[in-house]
Design an enzyme around this catalytic site. Structure first.
Site, mmCIF file in Angstrom:
data_model
loop_
_atom_site.group_PDB
_atom_site.id
_atom_site.type_symbol
_atom_site.label_atom_id
_atom_site.label_comp_id
_atom_site.label_asym_id
_atom_site.label_seq_id
_atom_site.Cartn_x
_atom_site.Cartn_y
_atom_site.Cartn_z
ATOM 1 N N ARG A 1 0.830 -1.205 0.000
ATOM 2 C CA ARG A 1 0.000 0.000 0.000
ATOM 3 C C ARG A 1 0.864 1.253 0.000
ATOM 4 N NH1 ARG A 1 -3.106 -3.175 4.513
ATOM 5 N NH2 ARG A 1 -4.500 -4.405 3.205
ATOM 6 N N PHE B 1 -11.638 -4.153 -6.209
ATOM 7 C CA PHE B 1 -11.637 -5.138 -5.117
ATOM 8 C C PHE B 1 -11.161 -4.431 -3.846
ATOM 9 C CE2 PHE B 1 -10.319 -7.282 -9.079
ATOM 10 C CZ PHE B 1 -11.337 -8.202 -9.253
ATOM 11 N N ASP C 1 -16.157 -2.458 -5.066
ATOM 12 C CA ASP C 1 -16.156 -3.791 -4.475
ATOM 13 C C ASP C 1 -17.542 -4.411 -4.649
ATOM 14 O OD1 ASP C 1 -14.089 -5.298 -2.414
ATOM 15 O OD2 ASP C 1 -16.170 -5.921 -2.111
ATOM 16 N N ASN D 1 -19.400 -6.018 -9.318
ATOM 17 C CA ASN D 1 -18.456 -7.094 -9.591
ATOM 18 C C ASN D 1 -17.397 -6.549 -10.546
ATOM 19 O OD1 ASN D 1 -17.052 -9.301 -10.609
ATOM 20 N ND2 ASN D 1 -18.842 -10.630 -10.636
ATOM 21 N N ASP E 1 -6.582 -5.753 -6.587
ATOM 22 C CA ASP E 1 -6.270 -6.595 -5.424
ATOM 23 C C ASP E 1 -7.368 -7.657 -5.290
ATOM 24 O OD1 ASP E 1 -5.264 -7.650 -3.084
ATOM 25 O OD2 ASP E 1 -6.080 -6.059 -1.806
ATOM 26 N N CYS F 1 -2.997 -13.466 -4.637
ATOM 27 C CA CYS F 1 -2.832 -13.883 -3.235
ATOM 28 C C CYS F 1 -3.072 -15.376 -3.066
ATOM 29 C CB CYS F 1 -3.757 -13.087 -2.323
ATOM 30 S SG CYS F 1 -5.518 -13.296 -2.677
#
Length: 440
Positions: free
Chosen positions: A243, A259, A281, A316, A344, A384
């Site tokens: 960040r 996201f 989001d 979405n 992200d 991730c």
């Protein structure tokens, strides 16, 4: 081995022994040849410490036994002299805390809180405490226990950890347990969450009465964290320094934070001087928290849902970005055109079987973002999931750039923060890869 062994024994295959010698810490059920009792005839039960031996008698370590799981043994020690008493677990916890102090203790931003005020104190196998995650949010610890061995050890581990922190003047008012992950069922464990009541004077009534929210600070930004209902332990601490990387390039830019969850990338962009941030989001709950966090930090006026600096869209992202490409009026309506986009996403794959499908998802979402960015714009993107390797993500982004007919200049390549250490020999501990590119 220099001491008589009093533990039941697990005899493993040569394949398992090779993996253990290479630094891996798991023994799978299919690699267990047989179980043998301890010298006194005692058989291993759920959560016991067991010795792991190759069929030729070579000792490979000692671990915690999970007979109901496909991961039947998780190694906790390769030192035959270790005794698994309070001193052993205290030592492990002290090492974990000292690692955070060493790697994060002097990185604080000017005028901000110490980076250890909000960090992961224990990261499971990477800290020699398999199945245990402990995150610190100011004066509250949030724990996740994923194995039957650690479930049994909770009454030992928690007080020891509080003592280790107290030695450094850190006072903890409560421990909130997020033991509600579906993976616990694989260990024969039930799901639950709530304040831990097992330590007099800690947690319990006082913390419960205050609710399951905590005001925490990261990179000098305040967040209202819902410990009970947010994802994981309430916040994604692993992106702390990524960040900051976004903050460093945000000055004067119009940012699209995709996201966004509760808003940390976008808020860091605002702290870095971004002229506008659009938070996007699919979760309205997460977006509401992002809005609250923007207001709490002074980037949104009371009583307003948006202003000239920020906007929020519940959508979405996988559908939102293609709509932005297909409607030339939409970027402007959403606060664009944007010259910094942050991606992200949640893990697109949680198994090897779906890697190909996940790679397509990463390629498509990155290509959509690149098509929206002008020459000279910036893309911050990540994965991730440890199943999507660094090279796999890099290939997906390269294919996205080819599809968007742009070239990428790499600004930075990063990973998870050091409070989520990567243990060599255990590729599962390396799960976050993060890139920043300029479009040229």
């Amino acid at each position: 081995m220099k001491q008589a062994r009093q533990f039941p024994r697990v005899i493993v295959t040569k394949k398992a022994a090779r993996a253990l010698k290479g630094g891996h810490l798991w023994v799978y059920a299919g690699e267990v040849m047989r179980l043998e009792p301890a010298a006194d005839g005692r058989l291993a039960v759920d959560g016991d410490v067991v010795d792991v031996l190759e069929e030729n008698g070579t000792w490979q370590g000692a671990g915690l036994f999970s007979p109901a799981s496909t991961l039947q043994v998780r190694i906790v020690s390769r030192n035959a002299n270790d005794r698994f008493d309070d001193a052993f677990w205290r030592r492990r916890l002290r090492w974990s805390w000292e690692h955070r102090k060493t790697t994060m203790g002097r990185r604080l931003l000017p005028g901000a809180e110490p980076d250890t005020n909000c960090c992961r104190i224990v990261f499971s196998e990477a800290d020699g405490l398999p199945g245990l995650v402990v995150d610190r949010y100011e004066d509250v610890l949030v724990t996740q226990v994923g194995t039957v061995g650690m479930e049994r050890l909770r009454p030992v581990i928690y007080p020891l950890l509080l003592d280790v922190l107290a030695d450094d003047g850190v006072r903890i008012r409560g421990i909130f347990e997020r033991n509600d992950a579906p993976s616990r069922a694989k260990e024969g464990l039930g799901a639950y969450k709530g304040w831990y009541e097992g330590i007099p004077g800690i947690a319990g009534g006082a913390s419960a009465a205050a609710g399951a929210h905590v005001l925490a600070h990261e990179n000098g930004i305040a967040y209202d964290i819902d410990l009970e209902n947010s994802q994981k332990t309430g916040f994604f601490l692993d992106q702390k320094y990524n960040r900051r990387a976004v903050r460093q390039i945000a000055d004067g830019r119009r940012v699209l934070d995709c996201f966004c969850h509760v808003g940390p990338f976008g808020l860091n962009a605002l702290a870095g001087g971004a002229s506008y941030v659009r938070f996007v989001d699919a979760s309205q709950t997460a977006l509401d928290l992002a809005r609250q966090n923007a207001r709490r930090n002074g980037w949104l006026e009371d009583g307003r849902d948006a202003n000239k600096n920020v906007g929020f869209t519940c959508a979405n992202v996988l559908e939102y970005l293609p709509r932005m490409m297909g409607d030339p009026t939409l970027p402007s309506a959403e606060g664009g055109p944007f010259d910094l986009i942050v991606l992200d996403p949640p893990a697109f794959t949680k198994s090897r079987r779906t890697i190909r499908h996940a790679a397509r998802g990463y390629r498509e979402v990155n290509e959509a973002a690149l098509r929206l960015l002008p020459r000279g714009g910036y893309l911050a993107t990540c994965s991730c999931s440890h199943f999507m390797t660094r090279d796999g993500l890099a290939q997906a982004v390269a294919e996205a750039a080819h599809g968007a007919q742009v070239q990428l200049k790499q600004v930075e390549e990063r990973q998870q923060a050091p409070d989520h250490p990567i243990l060599w020999g255990m590729p599962e501990t390396h799960y976050l890869d993060f890139f920043v590119f300029q479009v040229v």
